[in-house]
Motif scaffolding. Sequence first.
Motif, PDB file in Angstrom:
ATOM      1  N   HIS A 170       0.837  -1.226   0.000  1.00 30.82           N
ATOM      2  CA  HIS A 170       0.000   0.000   0.000  1.00 30.82           C
ATOM      3  C   HIS A 170       0.853   1.249   0.000  1.00 30.82           C
ATOM      4  O   HIS A 170       0.513   2.226   0.654  1.00 30.82           O
ATOM      5  CB  HIS A 170      -0.911   0.103   1.238  1.00 30.82           C
ATOM      6  CG  HIS A 170      -1.534  -1.161   1.682  1.00 30.82           C
ATOM      7  ND1 HIS A 170      -2.055  -1.324   2.943  1.00 30.82           N
ATOM      8  CD2 HIS A 170      -1.766  -2.316   1.033  1.00 30.82           C
ATOM      9  CE1 HIS A 170      -2.550  -2.548   3.053  1.00 30.82           C
ATOM     10  NE2 HIS A 170      -2.385  -3.157   1.911  1.00 30.82           N
ATOM     11  N   SER A 171       1.982   1.220  -0.697  1.00 35.37           N
ATOM     12  CA  SER A 171       2.894   2.346  -0.480  1.00 35.37           C
ATOM     13  C   SER A 171       3.469   2.958  -1.738  1.00 35.37           C
ATOM     14  O   SER A 171       3.525   2.335  -2.801  1.00 35.37           O
ATOM     15  CB  SER A 171       4.052   1.900   0.423  1.00 35.37           C
ATOM     16  OG  SER A 171       4.859   0.974  -0.283  1.00 35.37           O
ATOM     17  N   LEU A 172       3.911   4.206  -1.568  1.00 39.22           N
ATOM     18  CA  LEU A 172       4.764   4.867  -2.544  1.00 39.22           C
ATOM     19  C   LEU A 172       6.128   4.981  -1.892  1.00 39.22           C
ATOM     20  O   LEU A 172       6.225   5.432  -0.751  1.00 39.22           O
ATOM     21  CB  LEU A 172       4.278   6.291  -2.854  1.00 39.22           C
ATOM     22  CG  LEU A 172       2.876   6.498  -3.377  1.00 39.22           C
ATOM     23  CD1 LEU A 172       2.672   7.983  -3.694  1.00 39.22           C
ATOM     24  CD2 LEU A 172       2.624   5.673  -4.626  1.00 39.22           C
ATOM     25  N   GLN A 173       7.169   4.580  -2.601  1.00 37.66           N
ATOM     26  CA  GLN A 173       8.510   4.635  -2.029  1.00 37.66           C
ATOM     27  C   GLN A 173       9.402   5.508  -2.899  1.00 37.66           C
ATOM     28  O   GLN A 173       9.498   5.285  -4.095  1.00 37.66           O
ATOM     29  CB  GLN A 173       9.093   3.222  -1.968  1.00 37.66           C
ATOM     30  CG  GLN A 173       8.064   2.233  -1.475  1.00 37.66           C
ATOM     31  CD  GLN A 173       8.643   1.236  -0.483  1.00 37.66           C
ATOM     32  OE1 GLN A 173       9.803   1.328  -0.087  1.00 37.66           O
ATOM     33  NE2 GLN A 173       7.814   0.299  -0.080  1.00 37.66           N
ATOM     34  N   PHE A 174      10.016   6.482  -2.241  1.00 36.50           N
ATOM     35  CA  PHE A 174      10.904   7.400  -2.959  1.00 36.50           C
ATOM     36  C   PHE A 174      12.319   7.231  -2.431  1.00 36.50           C
ATOM     37  O   PHE A 174      12.541   7.241  -1.225  1.00 36.50           O
ATOM     38  CB  PHE A 174      10.436   8.848  -2.778  1.00 36.50           C
ATOM     39  CG  PHE A 174       9.046   9.059  -3.317  1.00 36.50           C
ATOM     40  CD1 PHE A 174       8.845   9.220  -4.676  1.00 36.50           C
ATOM     41  CD2 PHE A 174       7.941   9.040  -2.476  1.00 36.50           C
ATOM     42  CE1 PHE A 174       7.568   9.383  -5.187  1.00 36.50           C
ATOM     43  CE2 PHE A 174       6.662   9.202  -2.976  1.00 36.50           C
ATOM     44  CZ  PHE A 174       6.474   9.368  -4.344  1.00 36.50           C
ATOM     45  N   PHE A 175      13.274   7.087  -3.355  1.00 33.30           N
ATOM     46  CA  PHE A 175      14.668   6.837  -2.963  1.00 33.30           C
ATOM     47  C   PHE A 175      15.514   8.078  -3.243  1.00 33.30           C
ATOM     48  O   PHE A 175      15.033   9.062  -3.794  1.00 33.30           O
ATOM     49  CB  PHE A 175      15.192   5.615  -3.722  1.00 33.30           C
ATOM     50  CG  PHE A 175      14.442   4.349  -3.369  1.00 33.30           C
ATOM     51  CD1 PHE A 175      14.931   3.488  -2.404  1.00 33.30           C
ATOM     52  CD2 PHE A 175      13.219   4.047  -3.968  1.00 33.30           C
ATOM     53  CE1 PHE A 175      14.228   2.333  -2.052  1.00 33.30           C
ATOM     54  CE2 PHE A 175      12.507   2.903  -3.626  1.00 33.30           C
ATOM     55  CZ  PHE A 175      13.017   2.042  -2.664  1.00 33.30           C
ATOM     56  N   TYR A 176      16.780   8.011  -2.843  1.00 31.93           N
ATOM     57  CA  TYR A 176      17.700   9.134  -3.080  1.00 31.93           C
ATOM     58  C   TYR A 176      19.035   8.573  -3.516  1.00 31.93           C
ATOM     59  O   TYR A 176      19.340   7.393  -3.269  1.00 31.93           O
ATOM     60  CB  TYR A 176      17.852   9.993  -1.819  1.00 31.93           C
ATOM     61  CG  TYR A 176      18.188   9.196  -0.592  1.00 31.93           C
ATOM     62  CD1 TYR A 176      19.515   8.887  -0.275  1.00 31.93           C
ATOM     63  CD2 TYR A 176      17.178   8.703   0.241  1.00 31.93           C
ATOM     64  CE1 TYR A 176      19.814   8.116   0.836  1.00 31.93           C
ATOM     65  CE2 TYR A 176      17.480   7.928   1.347  1.00 31.93           C
ATOM     66  CZ  TYR A 176      18.799   7.641   1.644  1.00 31.93           C
ATOM     67  OH  TYR A 176      19.095   6.865   2.726  1.00 31.93           O
ATOM     68  N   PHE A 177      19.830   9.385  -4.184  1.00 34.20           N
ATOM     69  CA  PHE A 177      21.122   8.898  -4.688  1.00 34.20           C
ATOM     70  C   PHE A 177      22.042  10.076  -4.988  1.00 34.20           C
ATOM     71  O   PHE A 177      21.569  11.180  -5.261  1.00 34.20           O
ATOM     72  CB  PHE A 177      20.912   8.045  -5.946  1.00 34.20           C
ATOM     73  CG  PHE A 177      20.440   8.827  -7.141  1.00 34.20           C
ATOM     74  CD1 PHE A 177      19.129   9.268  -7.225  1.00 34.20           C
ATOM     75  CD2 PHE A 177      21.307   9.128  -8.190  1.00 34.20           C
ATOM     76  CE1 PHE A 177      18.687  10.001  -8.308  1.00 34.20           C
ATOM     77  CE2 PHE A 177      20.869   9.866  -9.282  1.00 34.20           C
ATOM     78  CZ  PHE A 177      19.555  10.297  -9.343  1.00 34.20           C
ATOM     79  N   PRO A 178      23.375   9.851  -4.966  1.00 38.03           N
ATOM     80  CA  PRO A 178      24.292  10.936  -5.321  1.00 38.03           C
ATOM     81  C   PRO A 178      24.260  11.192  -6.823  1.00 38.03           C
ATOM     82  O   PRO A 178      24.193  10.251  -7.612  1.00 38.03           O
ATOM     83  CB  PRO A 178      25.669  10.420  -4.879  1.00 38.03           C
ATOM     84  CG  PRO A 178      25.501   8.974  -4.590  1.00 38.03           C
ATOM     85  CD  PRO A 178      24.059   8.617  -4.562  1.00 38.03           C
ATOM     86  N   SER A 179      24.307  12.450  -7.189  1.00 35.59           N
ATOM     87  CA  SER A 179      24.264  12.824  -8.598  1.00 35.59           C
ATOM     88  C   SER A 179      25.481  12.271  -9.338  1.00 35.59           C
ATOM     89  O   SER A 179      26.584  12.262  -8.807  1.00 35.59           O
ATOM     90  CB  SER A 179      24.236  14.348  -8.693  1.00 35.59           C
ATOM     91  OG  SER A 179      24.533  14.758 -10.003  1.00 35.59           O
ATOM     92  N   GLU A 180      25.259  11.822 -10.595  1.00 40.99           N
ATOM     93  CA  GLU A 180      26.364  11.286 -11.396  1.00 40.99           C
ATOM     94  C   GLU A 180      27.411  12.360 -11.676  1.00 40.99           C
ATOM     95  O   GLU A 180      28.606  12.116 -11.612  1.00 40.99           O
ATOM     96  CB  GLU A 180      25.797  10.774 -12.733  1.00 40.99           C
ATOM     97  CG  GLU A 180      26.210   9.368 -13.090  1.00 40.99           C
ATOM     98  CD  GLU A 180      25.498   8.886 -14.345  1.00 40.99           C
ATOM     99  OE1 GLU A 180      25.632   9.550 -15.392  1.00 40.99           O
ATOM    100  OE2 GLU A 180      24.791   7.861 -14.269  1.00 40.99           O
ATOM    101  N   LYS A 181      26.910  13.568 -11.958  1.00 43.92           N
ATOM    102  CA  LYS A 181      27.824  14.662 -12.305  1.00 43.92           C
ATOM    103  C   LYS A 181      28.519  15.239 -11.076  1.00 43.92           C
ATOM    104  O   LYS A 181      29.679  15.598 -11.112  1.00 43.92           O
ATOM    105  CB  LYS A 181      27.042  15.787 -12.986  1.00 43.92           C
ATOM    106  CG  LYS A 181      26.741  15.499 -14.443  1.00 43.92           C
ATOM    107  CD  LYS A 181      26.145  16.740 -15.084  1.00 43.92           C
ATOM    108  CE  LYS A 181      25.344  16.371 -16.321  1.00 43.92           C
ATOM    109  NZ  LYS A 181      24.240  17.271 -16.568  1.00 43.92           N
TER     110      LYS A 181
END
Length: 614
Positions: A170-181
């Motif tokens: 029952h969820s929305l999951q949002f992730f994060y990551f370091p920018s490639e540039k």
Amino acid sequence: MKEALLPILVQDPVLKNHKRIIEGYKARRDFFLDGPLTDTVAILDFDPVNGELSKGAHFNKGKIVGWFEDDRKRKIRDFSGKEIYTPAFMQASVFATVLKTLDLFYKKKDPRDLSGKSAKSDEKPMNENKVRYGENCLGRPLTWAFNASQLLVIPRAGEMANAYYQRDSHSLQFFYFPSEKRPDKIIFACLSRDIVAHETGHAIIDGIAPHLMDAASPQSLAIHEALADIIAMLVAFTSRELTSQVLDRQNGSIKDVSAISTIAEEFGQACGHRDGLRNLVNQKNLNPADKVNGVRRAEPHELSEVLSGALYKLMVNIHEQLTDELKEQPQYQKRKKPRYSASGFALQKAINRFVRMTFRALDYLPVGCVSFADYGRAMIAADKIAYPNDPKMRGWIREEFQKRSIITNIGDLAPIVKPRRHSLGKVKTAELHASDWVAYEYANAHRGLLGIPARIPFQVHPRLDVTKQYEGDRSARECIFKVSWEQEEANPSYPNLPTRRKVTVGSTAVFDWESGRLLTLLTNARPPEKLADARREIYFTREIHENRKKEYDAQELDRDIFIRELMEQGALRFGAQALGPDGKPLPSVIRGEVVKDVMKLQNTFNYLHIAEVE
Ligand SMILES: [Zn+2]
């Protein structure tokens, strides 16, 4: 009803040329609590360091604390921009975006809406001059596809370049990551308004058409994906700040590439795409001879751009026509630039007309494996019923579908079924709606009309009771009736793959509630081989029948290629191999169920978020 003023991101955080990053959004719900949470949505924010539930954003007198100088003026506090990376802002802004997206479909006065709680009578009367959305889109309450009242939203679900909707949790999951540039910079998916609206869109679409989630046709999955992008576009169009900037720069037009037509700019750029992840202003098509814009027929993400491009063009056409109509009115004629002045209001009116065609069509879709052409026919049917005297939009869609090689002939989108004065007869619509037994008996007695093969078991789905606005704000009540059954076909030969598979197909019949008259009938079942067998009830001309057979064969071939690719990628697994160590279905796997060497696919939707953001 309570009202809350929430901060919402105008656009991705690091984009140039935007004067303001956040604006206010006034949401109305039964209650608001810290978190934030309300009856239908709850934010659950986990600390990335220790994994514990973080303290939730705090409300004071209907206002999220910390972001507004003055409640009434919606004036946003001056800030340097760094504050948007605080957990409190992420929680508040993701919450606001999810609610704003739901509001496109929210039917406020309906007591059955999502929470099951009734709207209180203290609600202020609607201002009739204001453009309204939710009330006249589906004409029925939104429901979730899962059995719970709240959609759980996780703004910081972990480190990777992804975001997804998951029905099981029952969820929305949002992730994060370091920018490639710039590896020192962290990109948060929850801070992209497009991505949040897109994932909320998947949850909404799943509630309207849950069968798409298990469909074996790449085009069915592409419909999910394209409409999620279209929902992100609609949310962008309801941002006053953003639309006025876009209309300003493009002299009152939305037809060129802009911050609205580009999906997830920051995320896309950080993953190495030149612009955003996708662009709705495109010429993508299904023509294999087109080496530049032709897409792979069995790749749902690529396919989705063909449909979303066609739908964006439809929106542009509606907007241009309404702008031209409005600019002739005296109040705009007095202005220096009447066309530009009219364009903003035209845009809000255009959204109304657009959703009446595109999202009502989702309710009309036959259950199971549907093609773009099936969706096109559902759009034509929905528009023709609501706007019998205004065929323009239907013409635009036919033209666009033909240009993009979705159909070969304009006539292919004609309602293939012209019910000859069929009506429910002695059966009362209310009984058909309320009783599974009456509904089953009706379908069984009308197998020919509904296209259900003799002696094959079928399923009757819960009937929908909708009250919609038609042309000129006339309203009418419809009963949407759906049946489905299984059709068998051969699988491509591949090691360890069962030789045959089952696909779900069905028919949708739409009845006028008062008279019981059949308004339209849509089916995605395999057409009978001979026209003589078909003509009696459903298919009318030889040409339409031949085209329908070709269309069905092409869909079958697409399924072959898609399944073969899933096998090659190791994404299709059977039995216990599709389960994780905890016994739950793996989120990145498509499950195959096999009975007597016949396969049935489940959770094909997972394919979309294996690499939702790539
Ligand atoms: Zn998606």
